[in-house]
Design a protein around this motif. Structure first.
Motif, mmCIF file in Angstrom:
data_model
loop_
_atom_site.group_PDB
_atom_site.id
_atom_site.type_symbol
_atom_site.label_atom_id
_atom_site.label_comp_id
_atom_site.label_asym_id
_atom_site.label_seq_id
_atom_site.Cartn_x
_atom_site.Cartn_y
_atom_site.Cartn_z
ATOM 1 N N GLU A 36 41.993 42.188 45.416
ATOM 2 C CA GLU A 36 41.266 41.207 46.162
ATOM 3 C C GLU A 36 39.939 41.493 46.459
ATOM 4 O O GLU A 36 38.920 40.715 46.630
ATOM 5 C CB GLU A 36 41.978 40.577 47.502
ATOM 6 N N PRO A 89 39.497 35.226 48.124
ATOM 7 C CA PRO A 89 40.313 35.670 49.352
ATOM 8 C C PRO A 89 40.012 35.192 50.624
ATOM 9 O O PRO A 89 38.877 34.965 50.717
ATOM 10 C CB PRO A 89 40.176 37.209 48.962
ATOM 11 N N TYR A 177 38.458 34.935 39.202
ATOM 12 C CA TYR A 177 39.723 35.570 39.786
ATOM 13 C C TYR A 177 40.592 36.414 39.126
ATOM 14 O O TYR A 177 41.403 37.180 39.572
ATOM 15 C CB TYR A 177 40.683 34.475 40.314
#
Length: 204
Positions: A36, A89, A177
């Motif tokens: 992340e 995140p 992502y």
């Protein structure tokens, strides 16, 4: 919340600290180690990143939380795209969890997203947490996570009343992502060493 908390837009000087907060928050949660913090690092240069909605939460001058937002869309059955937003995140340092700081940051950021024109938010997350903030299972609104249409982890929240009425479509996470795991491993060497553990409940 108390007056010792400040939410402000992330600046360049906050980048490394925000990435470390993200790393601490996600380490060994979904996989041994985490990706992340590298996702956050890479997303800042992505066309879908919304810098006006990248916030840090400070307590007594220390950054203890961070959240970022990105442009997203729902693919409708007539091949058009309905613009929405997503976030993450979304991180709070582990030692500060359970004190309402995450709720404070999330609520504040969603209010700002509305002011920027967001009509709906789609996320992958735990309904037991996000349900408190008005998120519902997206499939209950005829909006499906494209890769896993029956997913209970795909959630949506209508920010403008009626915006999703009559909508049926599919969602895919924005490309930002998805990162190269080898590049993420190399990026992680910039941070203090941490032990990777295989733990129950991890996805990988």
């Amino acid at each position: 919340m108390t007056n010792d908390l400040i939410i402000r837009i992330e600046t360049e000087k906050d980048y490394k600290t925000a990435e470390n907060v993200t790393r601490e928050a996600f380490w060994n949660v979904y996989r041994p180690g985490c990706l992340e913090h590298y996702v956050l690092n890479q997303f800042r240069g992505n066309k879908d990143f919304i810098p006006q909605l990248s916030f840090v939460l400070e307590k007594d001058g220390e950054i203890i939380g961070h959240i970022m937002y990105a442009k997203a869309h729902i693919e409708l059955e007539n091949d058009t795209k309905l613009p929405i937003m997503t976030f993450g995140p979304f991180s709070i340092l582990p030692q500060y969890r359970g004190k309402g700081y995450g709720a404070y940051l999330l609520t504040y950021s969603m209010e700002k997203a509305v002011k920027m024109g967001a009509k709906a938010l789609a996320i992958t997350g735990d309904i037991n947490f996000y349900g408190r903030f008005g998120f519902v299972l997206a499939k209950s609104r005829n909006i499906f996570y494209k890769e896993y249409p029956d997913a209970d982890f795909f959630l949506i929240k209508e920010l403008e009343n009626g915006f999703l009425t009559g909508v049926r479509g599919y969602y895919t996470d924005p490309a930002g992502y998805f990162v190269d795991e080898n590049e993420a491993e190399l990026f992680d060497t910039q941070f203090a060493p941490k032990q990777k553990l295989i733990l129950p409940g991890q996805l990988v």
